[in-house]
Design a protein around this motif. Sequence first.
Motif, mmCIF file in Angstrom:
data_model
loop_
_atom_site.group_PDB
_atom_site.id
_atom_site.type_symbol
_atom_site.label_atom_id
_atom_site.label_comp_id
_atom_site.label_asym_id
_atom_site.label_seq_id
_atom_site.Cartn_x
_atom_site.Cartn_y
_atom_site.Cartn_z
ATOM 1 N N LEU A 32 6.583 -13.180 -24.995
ATOM 2 C CA LEU A 32 6.145 -13.751 -26.261
ATOM 3 C C LEU A 32 4.627 -13.662 -26.401
ATOM 4 N N PHE A 33 3.932 -13.968 -25.315
ATOM 5 C CA PHE A 33 2.478 -13.909 -25.308
ATOM 6 C C PHE A 33 2.035 -12.951 -24.205
ATOM 7 N N PRO A 34 1.709 -11.711 -24.566
ATOM 8 C CA PRO A 34 1.311 -10.736 -23.539
ATOM 9 C C PRO A 34 0.096 -11.210 -22.750
ATOM 10 N N GLU A 35 0.169 -10.980 -21.452
ATOM 11 C CA GLU A 35 -0.974 -11.279 -20.596
ATOM 12 C C GLU A 35 -1.771 -10.003 -20.416
ATOM 13 N N VAL A 36 -3.062 -10.166 -20.153
ATOM 14 C CA VAL A 36 -3.940 -9.012 -19.960
ATOM 15 C C VAL A 36 -4.384 -8.985 -18.506
ATOM 16 N N ILE A 37 -4.307 -7.804 -17.922
ATOM 17 C CA ILE A 37 -4.787 -7.617 -16.562
ATOM 18 C C ILE A 37 -5.994 -6.691 -16.635
ATOM 19 N N GLN A 38 -7.080 -7.118 -16.024
ATOM 20 C CA GLN A 38 -8.323 -6.337 -15.989
ATOM 21 C C GLN A 38 -8.449 -5.725 -14.597
ATOM 22 N N LEU A 39 -8.624 -4.407 -14.540
ATOM 23 C CA LEU A 39 -8.684 -3.711 -13.264
ATOM 24 C C LEU A 39 -9.964 -2.914 -13.121
ATOM 25 N N PRO A 40 -10.513 -2.854 -11.901
ATOM 26 C CA PRO A 40 -11.629 -1.927 -11.671
ATOM 27 C C PRO A 40 -11.110 -0.500 -11.819
ATOM 28 N N SER A 41 -12.007 0.431 -12.018
ATOM 29 C CA SER A 41 -11.597 1.814 -12.301
ATOM 30 C C SER A 41 -10.746 2.416 -11.184
ATOM 31 N N SER A 42 -11.008 2.056 -9.926
ATOM 32 C CA SER A 42 -10.220 2.610 -8.823
ATOM 33 C C SER A 42 -8.763 2.156 -8.901
ATOM 34 N N GLU A 43 -8.538 0.874 -9.235
ATOM 35 C CA GLU A 43 -7.174 0.365 -9.353
ATOM 36 C C GLU A 43 -6.511 0.866 -10.632
ATOM 37 N N LEU A 47 -2.930 2.651 -11.063
ATOM 38 C CA LEU A 47 -1.948 2.177 -12.035
ATOM 39 C C LEU A 47 -1.454 3.337 -12.906
ATOM 40 N N LYS A 48 -2.360 4.179 -13.356
ATOM 41 C CA LYS A 48 -1.951 5.343 -14.160
ATOM 42 C C LYS A 48 -1.016 6.242 -13.366
ATOM 43 N N HIS A 49 -1.275 6.368 -12.076
ATOM 44 C CA HIS A 49 -0.465 7.224 -11.208
ATOM 45 C C HIS A 49 0.957 6.687 -11.039
ATOM 46 N N ILE A 50 1.124 5.362 -11.042
ATOM 47 C CA ILE A 50 2.455 4.777 -10.829
ATOM 48 C C ILE A 50 3.064 4.220 -12.120
ATOM 49 N N MET A 51 2.441 4.510 -13.256
ATOM 50 C CA MET A 51 2.906 3.967 -14.535
ATOM 51 C C MET A 51 4.360 4.346 -14.842
ATOM 52 N N ASP A 52 4.751 5.586 -14.566
ATOM 53 C CA ASP A 52 6.133 6.000 -14.836
ATOM 54 C C ASP A 52 7.124 5.157 -14.047
ATOM 55 N N GLU A 53 6.792 4.872 -12.794
ATOM 56 C CA GLU A 53 7.682 4.069 -11.953
ATOM 57 C C GLU A 53 7.744 2.629 -12.454
ATOM 58 N N GLY A 65 -7.892 -0.006 -22.835
ATOM 59 C CA GLY A 65 -9.173 0.630 -22.583
ATOM 60 C C GLY A 65 -10.049 -0.199 -21.664
ATOM 61 N N GLY A 66 -10.957 0.457 -21.001
ATOM 62 C CA GLY A 66 -11.910 -0.234 -20.127
ATOM 63 C C GLY A 66 -11.275 -0.898 -18.923
ATOM 64 N N GLY A 67 -10.115 -0.409 -18.490
ATOM 65 C CA GLY A 67 -9.439 -0.993 -17.336
ATOM 66 C C GLY A 67 -8.579 -2.202 -17.664
ATOM 67 N N SER A 68 -8.417 -2.488 -18.954
ATOM 68 C CA SER A 68 -7.584 -3.615 -19.381
ATOM 69 C C SER A 68 -6.224 -3.110 -19.838
ATOM 70 N N TYR A 69 -5.187 -3.841 -19.433
ATOM 71 C CA TYR A 69 -3.818 -3.506 -19.819
ATOM 72 C C TYR A 69 -3.116 -4.773 -20.283
ATOM 73 N N LEU A 86 2.066 -9.980 -9.818
ATOM 74 C CA LEU A 86 3.059 -9.011 -9.359
ATOM 75 C C LEU A 86 2.517 -7.588 -9.484
ATOM 76 N N ILE A 87 1.907 -7.270 -10.586
ATOM 77 C CA ILE A 87 1.330 -5.926 -10.763
ATOM 78 C C ILE A 87 0.222 -5.705 -9.749
ATOM 79 N N ARG A 88 -0.593 -6.717 -9.503
ATOM 80 C CA ARG A 88 -1.641 -6.576 -8.480
ATOM 81 C C ARG A 88 -1.021 -6.296 -7.102
ATOM 82 N N GLU A 89 0.047 -7.021 -6.759
ATOM 83 C CA GLU A 89 0.720 -6.794 -5.480
ATOM 84 C C GLU A 89 1.276 -5.378 -5.393
ATOM 85 N N LEU A 90 1.864 -4.921 -6.493
ATOM 86 C CA LEU A 90 2.407 -3.563 -6.514
ATOM 87 C C LEU A 90 1.290 -2.526 -6.364
ATOM 88 N N LEU A 91 0.167 -2.772 -7.025
ATOM 89 C CA LEU A 91 -0.981 -1.871 -6.898
ATOM 90 C C LEU A 91 -1.501 -1.835 -5.467
#
Length: 166
Positions: A32-43, A47-53, A65-69, A86-91
């Motif tokens: 209902l309310f999307p959360e935003v995750i801010q990542l450094p460029s390395s992470e 994330l882009k590499h594992i996005m399909d999974e 943009g700018g490392g925010s999803y 959870l996404i951080r743990e997966l990363l």
Amino acid sequence: MLIDQHRAHILVLYNRYMEQMEQRQGVSQGVLFPEVIQLPSSEAAVLKHIMDELTAVGFELNNLGGGSYAINGTPSGIDGVDPVELIRELLYAAIEKGKDIKEEINHVLALTLAKVTTVVYGQYLSHDEMVNLVDSLFACPTPNYTPDGKTILSVLKEEEIDKRFK
């Protein structure tokens, strides 16, 4: 036979997540309310590499943009789990493995999701839940061990039981 319900549930969930990723059939639950995750460029690059999974298992992420999803959807059945953590743990798991092999990434994602969403030790299961878990466990190709090699079940011989109660 003694069965560790926590570990049995990890194996059952792991197999379910692996199948969802292989068949690209992950069920997403919109938020209902999307959360935003801010990542450094390395992470963000990982994330882009594992996005399909992540998408295959049920995550819906929107690149702001700018490392925010924005996390617009999560895998069905992970209620009560913080999607950002959870996404951080997966990363971190994907970074730690350092492999460029999709199957290894799938294994890490499925195992991490299974561990985070499994029943906790000591959680009471109803009779139907126990029967379902045992049936699901024995439907697995290898029900004796978790994907990371921990024992799920142990068989005690009648003689061993007798020795304990003499």
